[in-house]
Design a protein around this motif. Structure first.
Motif, PDB file in Angstrom:
ATOM      1  N   LEU A 150      63.238   7.253   5.415  1.00 14.26           N
ATOM      2  CA  LEU A 150      61.838   6.605   5.985  1.00 14.26           C
ATOM      3  C   LEU A 150      61.943   6.243   7.259  1.00 14.26           C
ATOM      4  O   LEU A 150      60.729   6.435   8.006  1.00 14.26           O
ATOM      5  CB  LEU A 150      61.872   5.445   4.867  1.00 14.26           C
ATOM      6  CG  LEU A 150      60.349   4.907   5.078  1.00 14.26           C
ATOM      7  CD1 LEU A 150      59.281   5.735   4.825  1.00 14.26           C
ATOM      8  CD2 LEU A 150      60.214   3.572   4.413  1.00 14.26           C
ATOM      9  N   GLY A 151      62.813   5.469   7.860  1.00 11.82           N
ATOM     10  CA  GLY A 151      62.745   5.258   9.355  1.00 11.82           C
ATOM     11  C   GLY A 151      62.581   6.588  10.176  1.00 11.82           C
ATOM     12  O   GLY A 151      61.804   6.491  11.175  1.00 11.82           O
ATOM     13  N   LEU A 152      63.296   7.344  10.051  1.00  6.66           N
ATOM     14  CA  LEU A 152      63.519   8.749  10.624  1.00  6.66           C
ATOM     15  C   LEU A 152      61.980   9.416  10.500  1.00  6.66           C
ATOM     16  O   LEU A 152      61.510   9.803  11.570  1.00  6.66           O
ATOM     17  CB  LEU A 152      64.598   9.521  10.654  1.00  6.66           C
ATOM     18  CG  LEU A 152      64.527  10.892  11.387  1.00  6.66           C
ATOM     19  CD1 LEU A 152      64.731  10.524  12.997  1.00  6.66           C
ATOM     20  CD2 LEU A 152      65.828  11.722  11.182  1.00  6.66           C
ATOM     21  N   GLY A 153      61.810   9.404   9.239  1.00  7.58           N
ATOM     22  CA  GLY A 153      60.343  10.056   8.977  1.00  7.58           C
ATOM     23  C   GLY A 153      59.143   9.476   9.469  1.00  7.58           C
ATOM     24  O   GLY A 153      58.335  10.160   9.930  1.00  7.58           O
ATOM     25  N   ILE A 154      59.191   8.120   9.478  1.00 10.39           N
ATOM     26  CA  ILE A 154      57.906   7.465  10.412  1.00 10.39           C
ATOM     27  C   ILE A 154      57.945   7.987  11.685  1.00 10.39           C
ATOM     28  O   ILE A 154      56.765   8.196  12.208  1.00 10.39           O
ATOM     29  CB  ILE A 154      57.961   6.054  10.044  1.00 10.39           C
ATOM     30  CG1 ILE A 154      57.754   5.705   8.526  1.00 10.39           C
ATOM     31  CG2 ILE A 154      57.101   5.244  10.986  1.00 10.39           C
ATOM     32  CD1 ILE A 154      58.071   4.162   8.355  1.00 10.39           C
ATOM     33  N   ALA A 155      59.013   7.981  12.460  1.00 13.17           N
ATOM     34  CA  ALA A 155      59.271   8.542  13.932  1.00 13.17           C
ATOM     35  C   ALA A 155      58.687  10.142  13.803  1.00 13.17           C
ATOM     36  O   ALA A 155      58.154  10.490  14.808  1.00 13.17           O
ATOM     37  CB  ALA A 155      60.516   8.521  14.348  1.00 13.17           C
ATOM     38  N   VAL A 156      59.194  10.838  13.023  1.00 16.65           N
ATOM     39  CA  VAL A 156      58.720  12.036  12.943  1.00 16.65           C
ATOM     40  C   VAL A 156      57.191  12.396  12.545  1.00 16.65           C
ATOM     41  O   VAL A 156      56.498  13.173  13.251  1.00 16.65           O
ATOM     42  CB  VAL A 156      59.553  12.958  11.640  1.00 16.65           C
ATOM     43  CG1 VAL A 156      58.911  14.394  11.486  1.00 16.65           C
ATOM     44  CG2 VAL A 156      60.938  13.165  12.165  1.00 16.65           C
ATOM     45  N   VAL A 157      56.569  11.725  11.613  1.00 12.55           N
ATOM     46  CA  VAL A 157      55.237  11.681  11.573  1.00 12.55           C
ATOM     47  C   VAL A 157      54.601  11.278  12.810  1.00 12.55           C
ATOM     48  O   VAL A 157      53.466  11.857  13.382  1.00 12.55           O
ATOM     49  CB  VAL A 157      54.721  10.865  10.165  1.00 12.55           C
ATOM     50  CG1 VAL A 157      53.235  10.593  10.128  1.00 12.55           C
ATOM     51  CG2 VAL A 157      55.425  11.281   9.065  1.00 12.55           C
ATOM     52  N   PHE A 158      54.947  10.242  13.380  1.00 14.12           N
ATOM     53  CA  PHE A 158      54.348   9.564  14.719  1.00 14.12           C
ATOM     54  C   PHE A 158      54.439  10.943  15.674  1.00 14.12           C
ATOM     55  O   PHE A 158      53.189  11.175  16.454  1.00 14.12           O
ATOM     56  CB  PHE A 158      54.876   8.389  15.130  1.00 14.12           C
ATOM     57  CG  PHE A 158      54.547   8.064  16.540  1.00 14.12           C
ATOM     58  CD1 PHE A 158      53.309   7.330  16.463  1.00 14.12           C
ATOM     59  CD2 PHE A 158      55.172   8.371  17.702  1.00 14.12           C
ATOM     60  CE1 PHE A 158      52.538   6.847  17.706  1.00 14.12           C
ATOM     61  CE2 PHE A 158      54.464   7.865  18.810  1.00 14.12           C
ATOM     62  CZ  PHE A 158      53.329   7.223  18.701  1.00 14.12           C
ATOM     63  N   LEU A 159      55.543  11.563  15.848  1.00 12.91           N
ATOM     64  CA  LEU A 159      55.797  12.438  16.978  1.00 12.91           C
ATOM     65  C   LEU A 159      54.680  13.532  16.663  1.00 12.91           C
ATOM     66  O   LEU A 159      54.119  14.277  17.315  1.00 12.91           O
ATOM     67  CB  LEU A 159      56.974  12.840  17.098  1.00 12.91           C
ATOM     68  CG  LEU A 159      57.962  12.004  17.767  1.00 12.91           C
ATOM     69  CD1 LEU A 159      59.409  12.068  17.751  1.00 12.91           C
ATOM     70  CD2 LEU A 159      57.299  11.565  19.226  1.00 12.91           C
TER      71      LEU A 159
END
Length: 156
Positions: free
Chosen positions: A95-104
């Motif tokens: 989830l933490g990495l995913g939020i960063a991925v979605v943001f980028l």
């Protein structure tokens, strides 16, 4: 049911935050300020600057309206991780990495729209309303599937 309930709760919270410091933090600071900085980094000759919910630049800018900041896709990702069975450690890391991925990915979408708006308004409309939202959702779904697949392999 958990996915739908989590998504609905997050959407309700976001709509309740409209006009507050939370919305300004997400839209003005995180989304618009970052996008303007990326424009300046990629094209230093375009002096883009963040002004509230807009990227202002000579030759044309872009307004980041409610829905353009990517929160709905982030909420879908959060709801998906809330509903899936996997160890908490994998869930939180994904989830933490995913939020960063979605943001980028969303920042890349905003940059594409910024440059397209300046060059071809008709293409902008197509990208804005159909193509890029679908790409954002598809890439996020692919990320979730990859994390889910990886977690299942590790648990086996």
């Amino acid at each position: 049911m958990l996915l739908v309930a989590a998504f609905a709760l997050l959407q309700w919270g976001w709509s309740a935050a409209r006009g507050t410091w939370v919305e300004r933090l997400v839209v003005h600071e995180a989304t618009v300020t970052s996008a303007a900085a990326f424009v300046r980094l990629l094209t230093p000759e375009i002096p883009a600057k963040a002004v509230g919910s807009s990227i202002k630049a000579p030759g044309g800018g872009l307004n980041i309206l409610n829905g353009c900041e990517g929160t709905e896709v982030m909420f879908l990702l959060v709801a998906a991780f809330a509903a899936v069975r996997m160890p908490w450690r994998h869930r939180l890391a994904g989830l933490g990495l995913g939020i960063a991925v979605v943001f980028l990915i969303n920042q890349a979408r905003i940059l594409a729209l910024f440059y397209c708006h300046r060059a071809d308004r008709q293409l902008f409309d197509t990208l804005h309303t159909a193509v890029l939202p679908a790409v954002l959702v598809a890439l996020t779904a692919a990320y979730f599937y990859a994390v889910l697949h990886h977690a299942q392999r590790r648990m086996a």
